[in-house]
Design an enzyme around this catalytic site. Sequence first.
Site, PDB file in Angstrom:
ATOM      1  N   ASP A  54      25.985  -2.300   2.907  1.00 42.45           N
ATOM      2  CA  ASP A  54      26.476  -1.735   3.091  1.00 42.45           C
ATOM      3  C   ASP A  54      28.155  -1.088   3.041  1.00 42.45           C
ATOM      4  OD1 ASP A  54      24.324  -0.337   3.237  1.00 42.45           O
ATOM      5  OD2 ASP A  54      24.599   0.526   5.271  1.00 42.45           O
TER       6      ASP A  54
ATOM      7  N   HIS B  31      22.444  -8.279   3.430  1.00 47.86           N
ATOM      8  CA  HIS B  31      20.782  -9.170   2.818  1.00 47.86           C
ATOM      9  C   HIS B  31      21.041  -9.827   1.507  1.00 47.86           C
ATOM     10  CE1 HIS B  31      19.113  -6.307   5.948  1.00 47.86           C
ATOM     11  NE2 HIS B  31      20.055  -6.024   5.988  1.00 47.86           N
TER      12      HIS B  31
ATOM     13  N   SER C 287      34.638  -7.147   6.912  1.00 49.32           N
ATOM     14  CA  SER C 287      35.016  -7.662   6.199  1.00 49.32           C
ATOM     15  C   SER C 287      34.641  -7.345   4.948  1.00 49.32           C
ATOM     16  CB  SER C 287      35.052  -9.130   7.155  1.00 49.32           C
ATOM     17  OG  SER C 287      35.405  -9.849   6.146  1.00 49.32           O
TER      18      SER C 287
END
Length: 275
Positions: free
Chosen positions: A78, A135, A243
């Site tokens: 995200d 992911h 980050s």
Amino acid sequence: MKLLPKNAASRAFGAITRLRLPVISKVARNIFCSYYKLNMEEAEYPLEHYRNISELFIRHLKPGVRPIADTEIVSPVDGVLSQTATFDEKQELIQAKGKTYTLKDLLRDDEMAKRFEGGAFATIYLAPFNYHRIHSPVNGQVLDASYCPGTLWPVNVGSVERVEGLFCINERLTSHIRLEDGSEILVVKVGATNVGRIGVAYTDELLTNAGKLPRNQKRFDWMPKAPIAVEKGGELGRFEMGSTVILVVDKKIRERNPELFKSRVGQAVKVGEAL
């Protein structure tokens, strides 16, 4: 910021977020959730389940809240897709307007950089309020991984526009994945100020800021006994604070996905969404 011992301060901050003090840790957790307006409706557990900021930060999501698109490549995190481009003969990546860096400097590996000539990249920035599990963007196999020691400058807009070669200066942990047809992709996880640790799901040996990885060499390479299968949308790693992830795809992938990344620049993306 130049005078601040950024690595030591970040390790200390990370340690503080992992404390489990009966009252203080829970109050800090609640303040963090409220200040950054975390979406706890998506979290696997209610806020009270998490014993400190660290546990809250690396929370899992409820099953099914991030559908995986039926495309070859999906977003691994995200965040906001801030930069993308194809590689020219210099293999330069855009950091910000007027600032570039090279793939070989990012990877600290000339041979690996050459394998991605003619490919493309995308930079995705994660803010503190984002979900911070990483992911796999593809179905494939993890061939190897690498750790590049470095400092821990912030990766917000101000730093990205001001600090030369920021992503090549900060520490980073890279997963090298091969697809079924032999094409390749890199998932470069870049550390930043107050990123207490970066870890991967496929081994406990690669954990930054935990005393496990050598900091006195240019690059540390890790290879599994056999390639490790990963599913598109399956967990690959985590940031223990916000980050940046840089995706690097080879020429084969770019050529069969000519619109890859282009339509999403400047937009928010979520895990599993088509890029």
